[in-house]
Design a protein around this motif. Structure first.
Motif, PDB file in Angstrom:
ATOM      1  N   VAL A 200      18.150 -35.843 -25.075  1.00 36.80           N
ATOM      2  CA  VAL A 200      18.365 -35.681 -23.640  1.00 36.80           C
ATOM      3  C   VAL A 200      17.017 -35.657 -22.904  1.00 36.80           C
ATOM      4  O   VAL A 200      16.078 -34.967 -23.322  1.00 36.80           O
ATOM      5  CB  VAL A 200      19.155 -34.381 -23.358  1.00 36.80           C
ATOM      6  CG1 VAL A 200      19.349 -34.173 -21.856  1.00 36.80           C
ATOM      7  CG2 VAL A 200      20.500 -34.404 -24.083  1.00 36.80           C
ATOM      8  N   ALA A 201      16.955 -36.359 -21.789  1.00 34.39           N
ATOM      9  CA  ALA A 201      15.749 -36.417 -20.955  1.00 34.39           C
ATOM     10  C   ALA A 201      15.295 -35.016 -20.571  1.00 34.39           C
ATOM     11  O   ALA A 201      16.109 -34.173 -20.175  1.00 34.39           O
ATOM     12  CB  ALA A 201      16.009 -37.237 -19.700  1.00 34.39           C
TER      13      ALA A 201
ATOM     14  N   ASP B 149       8.788 -47.032 -44.651  1.00 37.74           N
ATOM     15  CA  ASP B 149       9.104 -48.281 -43.960  1.00 37.74           C
ATOM     16  C   ASP B 149      10.475 -48.173 -43.282  1.00 37.74           C
ATOM     17  O   ASP B 149      11.405 -48.913 -43.567  1.00 37.74           O
ATOM     18  CB  ASP B 149       9.065 -49.453 -44.929  1.00 37.74           C
ATOM     19  CG  ASP B 149       9.136 -50.790 -44.214  1.00 37.74           C
ATOM     20  OD1 ASP B 149       8.808 -50.852 -43.007  1.00 37.74           O
ATOM     21  OD2 ASP B 149       9.543 -51.780 -44.855  1.00 37.74           O
ATOM     22  N   ILE B 150      10.567 -47.195 -42.385  1.00 34.35           N
ATOM     23  CA  ILE B 150      11.783 -46.942 -41.613  1.00 34.35           C
ATOM     24  C   ILE B 150      11.351 -46.767 -40.164  1.00 34.35           C
ATOM     25  O   ILE B 150      10.517 -45.921 -39.869  1.00 34.35           O
ATOM     26  CB  ILE B 150      12.507 -45.666 -42.103  1.00 34.35           C
ATOM     27  CG1 ILE B 150      12.896 -45.806 -43.578  1.00 34.35           C
ATOM     28  CG2 ILE B 150      13.727 -45.377 -41.237  1.00 34.35           C
ATOM     29  CD1 ILE B 150      13.408 -44.519 -44.196  1.00 34.35           C
ATOM     30  N   LEU B 151      11.888 -47.578 -39.276  1.00 28.60           N
ATOM     31  CA  LEU B 151      11.562 -47.434 -37.859  1.00 28.60           C
ATOM     32  C   LEU B 151      12.279 -46.220 -37.298  1.00 28.60           C
ATOM     33  O   LEU B 151      13.485 -46.065 -37.497  1.00 28.60           O
ATOM     34  CB  LEU B 151      12.004 -48.662 -37.066  1.00 28.60           C
ATOM     35  CG  LEU B 151      11.309 -49.980 -37.323  1.00 28.60           C
ATOM     36  CD1 LEU B 151      11.909 -51.061 -36.429  1.00 28.60           C
ATOM     37  CD2 LEU B 151       9.817 -49.876 -37.098  1.00 28.60           C
ATOM     38  N   ASP B 152      11.546 -45.366 -36.609  1.00 21.22           N
ATOM     39  CA  ASP B 152      12.154 -44.277 -35.863  1.00 21.22           C
ATOM     40  C   ASP B 152      12.134 -44.686 -34.407  1.00 21.22           C
ATOM     41  O   ASP B 152      11.105 -45.115 -33.870  1.00 21.22           O
ATOM     42  CB  ASP B 152      11.388 -42.968 -36.067  1.00 21.22           C
ATOM     43  CG  ASP B 152      11.776 -42.287 -37.362  1.00 21.22           C
ATOM     44  OD1 ASP B 152      12.935 -41.845 -37.467  1.00 21.22           O
ATOM     45  OD2 ASP B 152      10.931 -42.196 -38.258  1.00 21.22           O
ATOM     46  N   MET B 153      13.294 -44.542 -33.778  1.00 24.21           N
ATOM     47  CA  MET B 153      13.440 -44.891 -32.370  1.00 24.21           C
ATOM     48  C   MET B 153      14.094 -43.715 -31.666  1.00 24.21           C
ATOM     49  O   MET B 153      14.896 -43.002 -32.253  1.00 24.21           O
ATOM     50  CB  MET B 153      14.309 -46.145 -32.221  1.00 24.21           C
ATOM     51  CG  MET B 153      13.725 -47.360 -32.916  1.00 24.21           C
ATOM     52  SD  MET B 153      14.850 -48.786 -32.910  1.00 24.21           S
ATOM     53  CE  MET B 153      15.017 -49.101 -31.168  1.00 24.21           C
ATOM     54  N   GLN B 154      13.751 -43.538 -30.400  1.00 29.07           N
ATOM     55  CA  GLN B 154      14.363 -42.488 -29.604  1.00 29.07           C
ATOM     56  C   GLN B 154      15.025 -43.112 -28.384  1.00 29.07           C
ATOM     57  O   GLN B 154      14.378 -43.804 -27.613  1.00 29.07           O
ATOM     58  CB  GLN B 154      13.321 -41.472 -29.150  1.00 29.07           C
ATOM     59  CG  GLN B 154      13.884 -40.395 -28.235  1.00 29.07           C
ATOM     60  CD  GLN B 154      12.866 -39.302 -27.977  1.00 29.07           C
ATOM     61  OE1 GLN B 154      12.803 -38.336 -28.707  1.00 29.07           O
ATOM     62  NE2 GLN B 154      12.051 -39.472 -26.934  1.00 29.07           N
ATOM     63  N   VAL B 155      16.314 -42.830 -28.254  1.00 28.54           N
ATOM     64  CA  VAL B 155      17.052 -43.199 -27.047  1.00 28.54           C
ATOM     65  C   VAL B 155      17.149 -41.945 -26.201  1.00 28.54           C
ATOM     66  O   VAL B 155      17.541 -40.887 -26.691  1.00 28.54           O
ATOM     67  CB  VAL B 155      18.468 -43.709 -27.381  1.00 28.54           C
ATOM     68  CG1 VAL B 155      19.316 -43.822 -26.122  1.00 28.54           C
ATOM     69  CG2 VAL B 155      18.398 -45.045 -28.093  1.00 28.54           C
ATOM     70  N   THR B 156      16.777 -42.067 -24.941  1.00 26.31           N
ATOM     71  CA  THR B 156      16.878 -40.943 -24.011  1.00 26.31           C
ATOM     72  C   THR B 156      18.093 -41.157 -23.123  1.00 26.31           C
ATOM     73  O   THR B 156      18.236 -42.222 -22.509  1.00 26.31           O
ATOM     74  CB  THR B 156      15.600 -40.840 -23.157  1.00 26.31           C
ATOM     75  OG1 THR B 156      14.480 -40.629 -24.023  1.00 26.31           O
ATOM     76  CG2 THR B 156      15.697 -39.679 -22.174  1.00 26.31           C
ATOM     77  N   VAL B 157      18.955 -40.130 -23.089  1.00 31.20           N
ATOM     78  CA  VAL B 157      20.123 -40.140 -22.201  1.00 31.20           C
ATOM     79  C   VAL B 157      19.919 -39.065 -21.138  1.00 31.20           C
ATOM     80  O   VAL B 157      19.104 -38.157 -21.304  1.00 31.20           O
ATOM     81  CB  VAL B 157      21.439 -39.919 -22.981  1.00 31.20           C
ATOM     82  CG1 VAL B 157      21.683 -41.077 -23.951  1.00 31.20           C
ATOM     83  CG2 VAL B 157      21.462 -38.585 -23.706  1.00 31.20           C
TER      84      VAL B 157
END
Length: 188
Positions: free
Chosen positions: A118-119, A50-58
């Motif tokens: 990184v994108a 029960d842990i959200l994984d999120m990805q931020v792309t720079v």
């Protein structure tokens, strides 16, 4: 020993992601090209921690630290031991393809792992293709969920050992995902 708890799918995970993503957008502003829900909580019907994984792309590697620093300034915790993902057999071995930063939610908030990548790099693509492949192949997702339940029952000293066991299984799923992506015209 740390217990790994795999829970039943929660239909509110997507809404929890949206709420958290809005807050992350406010903190990162123009640094974030996109914010995606990744990992098991992003696949409908898949059991998960029960842990959200999120990805931020720079846009560039030079922005990884700036993004992490903004999140730390917003009281998120930087994880210095998580500076890169494991290289996947058959994909580029160049360490720059696997570099990332990881920050986690402020204490006493909804559990979140925020991966900053990184994108266009292999690890950024991997997370998105893995998610989309499981969403499109529910039998594979079900088998993966069963593996995770069984793996979580093993005696681990830490969650890193659990991740190390899971990585090659994810890679075995990822290889046919690449073939599927080519046939389906999938793109990031």
């Amino acid at each position: 020993m740390n217990a790994i708890a795999i829970v039943r799918p929660d239909e509110t995970w997507p809404a929890q992601f949206e709420k958290t993503a809005q807050m992350v957008w406010k903190v990162l502003g123009e640094l974030a090209q996109r914010i995606d829900h990744i990992g098991s909580t992003s696949v409908p019907g898949l059991p998960a921690k029960d842990i959200l994984d999120m990805q931020v792309t720079v846009a560039a590697e030079s922005e990884l630290d700036a993004a992490a620093e903004r999140m730390v300034a917003a009281n998120w915790d930087f994880r210095p031991g998580a500076q890169r993902d494991h290289p996947v057999p058959g994909l580029p071995e160049d360490e720059h393809q696997w570099v990332k930063r990881l920050v986690v939610e402020p204490m006493y908030r909804r559990r979140v792992n925020l991966h900053i990548r990184v994108a266009g790099r292999a690890n950024q693509r991997y997370a998105l293709l893995f998610r989309d492949y499981l969403r499109s192949h529910p039998d594979t997702a079900q088998a993966y969920g069963e593996f995770k339940r069984r793996a979580a029952a093993l005696p681990f000293d830490n969650v890193g050992d659990y991740a190390d066991l899971k990585d090659p299984v994810c890679d075995l799923i990822y290889l046919p995902a690449e073939e599927w992506a080519a046939r389906a015209g999938w793109a990031v």
